[in-house]
Design a protein around this motif. Structure first.
Motif, PDB file in Angstrom:
ATOM      1  N   ALA A 442       0.720  -1.007   0.047  1.00 53.84           N
ATOM      2  CA  ALA A 442      -0.129   0.077   0.196  1.00 53.84           C
ATOM      3  C   ALA A 442       0.935   1.293   0.085  1.00 53.84           C
ATOM      4  O   ALA A 442       1.726   1.560   0.929  1.00 53.84           O
ATOM      5  CB  ALA A 442      -0.975   0.184   1.141  1.00 53.84           C
ATOM      6  N   VAL A 443       0.760   1.966  -0.998  1.00 54.05           N
ATOM      7  CA  VAL A 443       1.754   3.112  -1.192  1.00 54.05           C
ATOM      8  C   VAL A 443       1.152   4.443  -0.922  1.00 54.05           C
ATOM      9  O   VAL A 443       0.074   4.865  -1.302  1.00 54.05           O
ATOM     10  CB  VAL A 443       2.432   3.218  -2.843  1.00 54.05           C
ATOM     11  N   ASN A 444       1.819   5.321  -0.181  1.00 57.77           N
ATOM     12  CA  ASN A 444       1.243   6.630   0.267  1.00 57.77           C
ATOM     13  C   ASN A 444       2.161   7.394  -0.364  1.00 57.77           C
ATOM     14  O   ASN A 444       3.019   8.122   0.102  1.00 57.77           O
ATOM     15  CB  ASN A 444       1.529   6.962   1.658  1.00 57.77           C
ATOM     16  N   TYR A 445       1.902   7.527  -1.739  1.00 59.96           N
ATOM     17  CA  TYR A 445       2.400   8.209  -2.818  1.00 59.96           C
ATOM     18  C   TYR A 445       2.390   9.772  -2.591  1.00 59.96           C
ATOM     19  O   TYR A 445       1.724  10.468  -1.613  1.00 59.96           O
ATOM     20  CB  TYR A 445       1.882   7.856  -4.511  1.00 59.96           C
ATOM     21  N   GLY A 446       3.094  10.667  -3.241  1.00 63.99           N
ATOM     22  CA  GLY A 446       3.283  12.189  -3.389  1.00 63.99           C
ATOM     23  C   GLY A 446       1.750  12.621  -3.296  1.00 63.99           C
ATOM     24  O   GLY A 446       1.067  12.119  -4.340  1.00 63.99           O
ATOM     25  N   GLY A 447       1.186  13.390  -2.447  1.00 68.45           N
ATOM     26  CA  GLY A 447      -0.091  13.918  -2.302  1.00 68.45           C
ATOM     27  C   GLY A 447      -0.787  13.167  -1.290  1.00 68.45           C
ATOM     28  O   GLY A 447      -1.801  13.668  -0.867  1.00 68.45           O
ATOM     29  N   VAL A 468       1.613   7.818 -10.179  1.00 69.12           N
ATOM     30  CA  VAL A 468       1.928   6.803 -11.116  1.00 69.12           C
ATOM     31  C   VAL A 468       3.498   6.405 -10.894  1.00 69.12           C
ATOM     32  O   VAL A 468       3.982   5.228 -10.590  1.00 69.12           O
ATOM     33  CB  VAL A 468       1.561   7.015 -12.350  1.00 69.12           C
ATOM     34  N   GLN A 469       4.205   7.515 -11.108  1.00 76.38           N
ATOM     35  CA  GLN A 469       5.703   7.162 -10.854  1.00 76.38           C
ATOM     36  C   GLN A 469       6.306   6.506  -9.426  1.00 76.38           C
ATOM     37  O   GLN A 469       6.889   5.806  -9.333  1.00 76.38           O
ATOM     38  CB  GLN A 469       6.564   8.367 -11.290  1.00 76.38           C
ATOM     39  N   ASP A 470       5.526   7.224  -8.525  1.00 80.25           N
ATOM     40  CA  ASP A 470       5.880   6.760  -7.039  1.00 80.25           C
ATOM     41  C   ASP A 470       5.506   5.289  -6.986  1.00 80.25           C
ATOM     42  O   ASP A 470       5.994   4.573  -6.188  1.00 80.25           O
ATOM     43  CB  ASP A 470       5.066   7.579  -6.054  1.00 80.25           C
ATOM     44  N   CYS A 471       4.170   4.855  -7.396  1.00 79.79           N
ATOM     45  CA  CYS A 471       3.688   3.509  -7.453  1.00 79.79           C
ATOM     46  C   CYS A 471       4.790   2.436  -8.149  1.00 79.79           C
ATOM     47  O   CYS A 471       5.323   1.625  -7.701  1.00 79.79           O
ATOM     48  CB  CYS A 471       2.363   3.263  -7.606  1.00 79.79           C
ATOM     49  N   GLY A 497      -7.708   6.322  -6.594  1.00 77.46           N
ATOM     50  CA  GLY A 497      -6.879   5.121  -6.821  1.00 77.46           C
ATOM     51  C   GLY A 497      -7.289   4.449  -8.064  1.00 77.46           C
ATOM     52  O   GLY A 497      -6.336   3.806  -8.763  1.00 77.46           O
ATOM     53  N   GLY A 498      -8.477   4.290  -8.450  1.00 75.57           N
ATOM     54  CA  GLY A 498      -9.047   3.788  -9.693  1.00 75.57           C
ATOM     55  C   GLY A 498      -8.290   4.493 -10.861  1.00 75.57           C
ATOM     56  O   GLY A 498      -7.906   3.843 -11.961  1.00 75.57           O
ATOM     57  N   PHE A 499      -8.113   5.877 -10.930  1.00 67.27           N
ATOM     58  CA  PHE A 499      -7.539   6.838 -11.918  1.00 67.27           C
ATOM     59  C   PHE A 499      -6.098   6.016 -11.962  1.00 67.27           C
ATOM     60  O   PHE A 499      -5.628   6.074 -13.108  1.00 67.27           O
ATOM     61  CB  PHE A 499      -7.832   8.069 -11.495  1.00 67.27           C
ATOM     62  N   THR A 500      -5.467   6.167 -10.735  1.00 66.21           N
ATOM     63  CA  THR A 500      -4.135   5.851 -10.886  1.00 66.21           C
ATOM     64  C   THR A 500      -3.748   4.509 -11.490  1.00 66.21           C
ATOM     65  O   THR A 500      -2.865   4.337 -12.361  1.00 66.21           O
ATOM     66  CB  THR A 500      -3.570   6.056  -9.399  1.00 66.21           C
ATOM     67  N   SER A 501      -4.510   3.828 -11.206  1.00 67.12           N
ATOM     68  CA  SER A 501      -4.546   2.284 -11.689  1.00 67.12           C
ATOM     69  C   SER A 501      -4.744   2.332 -13.209  1.00 67.12           C
ATOM     70  O   SER A 501      -3.935   1.714 -13.841  1.00 67.12           O
ATOM     71  CB  SER A 501      -5.546   1.265 -11.040  1.00 67.12           C
ATOM     72  N   ALA A 502      -5.753   2.909 -13.586  1.00 68.20           N
ATOM     73  CA  ALA A 502      -5.748   3.057 -15.075  1.00 68.20           C
ATOM     74  C   ALA A 502      -4.813   3.861 -15.983  1.00 68.20           C
ATOM     75  O   ALA A 502      -4.359   3.456 -16.836  1.00 68.20           O
ATOM     76  CB  ALA A 502      -7.456   3.571 -15.263  1.00 68.20           C
ATOM     77  N   THR A 506      -2.175   2.391 -18.791  1.00 64.97           N
ATOM     78  CA  THR A 506      -1.933   3.047 -19.917  1.00 64.97           C
ATOM     79  C   THR A 506      -0.758   4.020 -20.089  1.00 64.97           C
ATOM     80  O   THR A 506      -0.797   4.481 -21.476  1.00 64.97           O
ATOM     81  CB  THR A 506      -3.221   4.074 -20.066  1.00 64.97           C
ATOM     82  N   THR A 507       0.043   4.211 -19.436  1.00 66.73           N
ATOM     83  CA  THR A 507       1.047   4.795 -19.509  1.00 66.73           C
ATOM     84  C   THR A 507       2.762   4.285 -19.026  1.00 66.73           C
ATOM     85  O   THR A 507       3.682   4.845 -19.698  1.00 66.73           O
ATOM     86  CB  THR A 507       1.176   6.198 -18.638  1.00 66.73           C
ATOM     87  N   VAL A 508       2.610   3.166 -18.303  1.00 65.15           N
ATOM     88  CA  VAL A 508       3.660   2.538 -17.904  1.00 65.15           C
ATOM     89  C   VAL A 508       3.614   1.026 -18.233  1.00 65.15           C
ATOM     90  O   VAL A 508       2.482   0.619 -18.592  1.00 65.15           O
ATOM     91  CB  VAL A 508       4.211   2.656 -16.485  1.00 65.15           C
TER      92      VAL A 508
END
Length: 648
Positions: A442-447, A468-471, A497-502, A506-508
């Motif tokens: 479980a990532v507490n990414y920047g933000g 995205v990059q932190d995860c 979190g669903g946005f970051t997953s999608a 689609t980007t990495v």
């Protein structure tokens, strides 16, 4: 001896039904006449929120079914009940009206008018007002769009008279609190495009002889200062959590605007005001205050300007922002690394901890601790040199062991918000996977909240980039350490979190699979202008992505809906059909674009579910579908769950 079994195929005593039973979250806790009362969701009753109390060692229900103590203010809901004298006032989900129950007779009557349109008028953050009245935030739909909403502060009469407007100073408001002498009221307000963790204002007004409010004054807060909680201390002073130095600290605010930090510490004693009426501090007397320091119980002593953790409660690493004090006793909802959330009582004098009530799951539902993962708090480094905070949940099951040459599949869990955070607590949702040989991080990414304003603002205009990059950096660090299988990584999350997953899918190219629950997929449409989100967050993207129309290209480039041809692998979508925050139209369009594309995918929808899944049958179906999905993508058997159909 443990059996050698491929990861993902381990048999587990933790079923999806156990996870659903554990979903009965306690919330909105108060002390009433020396008793602890709280609201609690019940997945087995369609997600109904019951009102309970602990008395004489027993837990009883205050309001029987079908009463559902919940409201839609801001769509996330606000404080839904308050006791004033002999009356209990509460909001009922079905019609969003406020009701009063006579605590002696047990009779219940509505005190607000029936709205012309279903849920067209909502009330929340109920507080005691003048002369037996209830003060509340009223929210009214004013047009056809989800963001067409107006709010004001109102006084509600127990006799059922028409609500009386008190003030309408800002587009968003918390309910006013009355001063000890009954002469003034104080509340918080903010306006678009700010979110409450960006900048809020602490307002005070005199109460006129007819009960209306005079012109208000702003005592604290501003465009770059967030106030998340206030309480009157005396008739001339208030206590408030605000962050002028970048951390939510406790301050004393006088009526002439003098502001004093009672104990300057580089720690968050407050949090993001997602639900109005949340509480992170409560006075104990004698210059001492119970506070939540990054989620843990602590005592702030203004005499020594210190914040000290309550060592006896150290194992309770996450307290909900809904607690109360009674003398030197703190009652609240807390969870630990090996314990589900429970209503607990902590005696600060003796250090005694008493569990008053566990969530709807009881100890009979919990497996032996050997099947539960022990979360490990980790700090990783991003490729740009920033700290990334995370909790690693490795597989745990005494009956099974993976083959020596097999690396562990891992799920990267992305919390919602994105101004939210994960805590290192027992989560049966995670344990469902870890007990089957699948790790979770479980990532507490920047933000994320909990690490100060600077850490939160790493995401400013960088949503879809920093998160995205932190995860990715955390996932790739686990691979480099030989912990995670690089060929069996998945990303999962709900809402933001669903946005970051999608966006990740689609980007990495780090992940083989992704699960998005009730996600945001089209950023331009997810605005007040686009019409596909609610009012509270309709300008959120001004700070997360950038102001429109200047940043329109950025919105288009970062929207997963515009990058379906770049998917890195199969995706699973899970969506409630009554979601007003992340409506199903977005997932509908994304899945329609995938049909015939050759990319394996599945889309499960759930009637009657709003934002977040509350019904037991939904929680069960969603978890089993997710496990089946990973089994098909990662190549392990899942014989104990139905097979989710992947189409392409």
């Amino acid at each position: 001896m443990p059996r050698i079994t491929a990861n993902g195929s381990w048999t587990s005593p933790i079923g999806a039904a156990d996870v659903a039973a554990a979903g009965g979250t306690a919330q909105w806790l108060e002390v009433v006449d020396g008793e602890t009362w709280w609201a609690q969701s019940r997945p087995a009753e369609g997600g109904r929120v019951a009102l309970l109390r602990a008395s004489g060692g027993a837990v009883t229900e205050v309001l029987p079914a079908p009463w559902n103590v919940r409201n839609r203010v801001h769509e996330y809901g606000g404080r839904p009940w308050v006791v004033v004298g002999d009356l209990l006032f509460f909001t009922h989900w079905d019609d969003q009206r406020v009701y009063a129950m006579d605590r002696t007779a047990g009779t219940v009557e509505p005190i607000t008018p029936k709205p012309a349109d279903t849920h067209g008028v909502r009330y929340g953050d109920l507080r005691a007002g003048l002369d037996g009245e209830v003060w509340a935030v009223r929210e009214r739909s004013t047009g056809p769009r989800r963001a067409d909403v107006a709010r004001d502060l109102v006084a509600l009469s127990p006799a059922g008279a028409q609500p009386r407007t008190l003030a309408a100073t800002h587009h968003f408001l918390t309910s006013p609190q009355i001063s000890p002498d009954g002469r003034r009221a104080a509340w918080l307000g903010w306006d678009h495009p700010a979110m409450p963790w960006d900048g809020t204002q602490l307002c005070v007004a005199d109460i006129e002889p007819d009960g209306t409010f005079a012109a208000h004054r702003v005592l604290a807060g501003g465009p770059d200062v967030s106030v998340c909680q206030l309480d009157w201390e005396t008739e001339d002073t208030l206590l408030a959590l605000l962050d002028p130095e970048g951390w939510w600290n406790l301050h004393r605010v006088t009526l002439d605007g003098e502001i004093t930090n009672l104990a300057p510490v580089p720690a968050e004693l407050g949090g993001a005001l997602w639900r109005i009426g949340s509480r992170w501090f409560a006075p104990l007397g004698g210059g001492r205050h119970a506070v939540l320091s990054s989620g843990r119980l602590a005592v702030l002593d203004e005499n020594t300007a210190t914040v000290s953790p309550v060592e006896e409660a150290a194992e309770l690493v996450s307290w909900s922002p809904a607690f109360a004090v009674r003398d030197d006793t703190v009652v609240g909802v807390a969870a630990g690394a090996m314990s589900e959330g429970a209503v607990v009582q902590v005696d600060l004098r003796s250090g005694t901890i008493t569990e008053l009530a566990r969530s709807e799951v009881n100890t009979a539902h919990l497996p032996d601790p050997a099947y539960l993962p022990t979360p490990r708090e980790r700090t990783f480094r991003s490729r740009s040199g920033e700290d990334i905070h995370a909790y690693v949940y490795p597989p745990a099951n005494p009956d099974h062991s993976a083959p020596a040459d097999e690396l562990t599949p891992y799920l990267v869990h992305v919390h919602g918000g994105p101004t939210g955070r994960a805590f290192g607590v027992l989560d049966l949702d995670f344990a469902y996977f870890t007990s089957r040989g699948i790790g979770v991080v479980a990532v507490n990414y920047g933000g994320s909240t909990g690490y100060g304003r600077r850490y939160r603002e790493r995401l400013r205009e960088q949503w879809g980039v920093v998160d995205v990059q932190d995860c990715v950096d955390v996932a790739e660090a686990l691979v480099a350490e030989g912990i995670a299988d690089p060929n069996r990584l998945a990303v999962r999350g709900g809402s933001a979190g669903g946005f970051t997953s999608a966006a990740s899918m689609t980007t990495v190219r780090t992940y083989r699979a992704g699960t998005a629950q009730f996600p945001i997929l089209d950023l331009l449409s997810w605005t007040g202008q686009g019409g596909e989100t609610h009012d509270f967050e309709s300008r959120y993207l001004d700070s997360l992505v950038g102001p429109l129309p200047q940043a329109q290209r950025r919105y288009e480039e970062r929207s997963p809906i515009n990058n379906t041809d770049a998917l890195a692998g199969p995706v699973l979508f899970l969506q409630g059909l009554e979601d007003e925050i992340c409506p199903p139209e977005q997932a509908d369009r994304f899945v329609a674009a995938l049909d015939g594309s050759g990319v394996p995918h599945a889309y499960l929808t759930f009637p009657g579910e709003q934002h977040g899944f509350r019904r037991a049958e939904t929680i069960i179906a969603a978890l089993e579908a997710e496990l089946s999905f990973y089994g098909q993508v990662f190549g392990f058997d899942t014989p104990d769950v139905p097979t989710v159909e992947l189409r392409s």
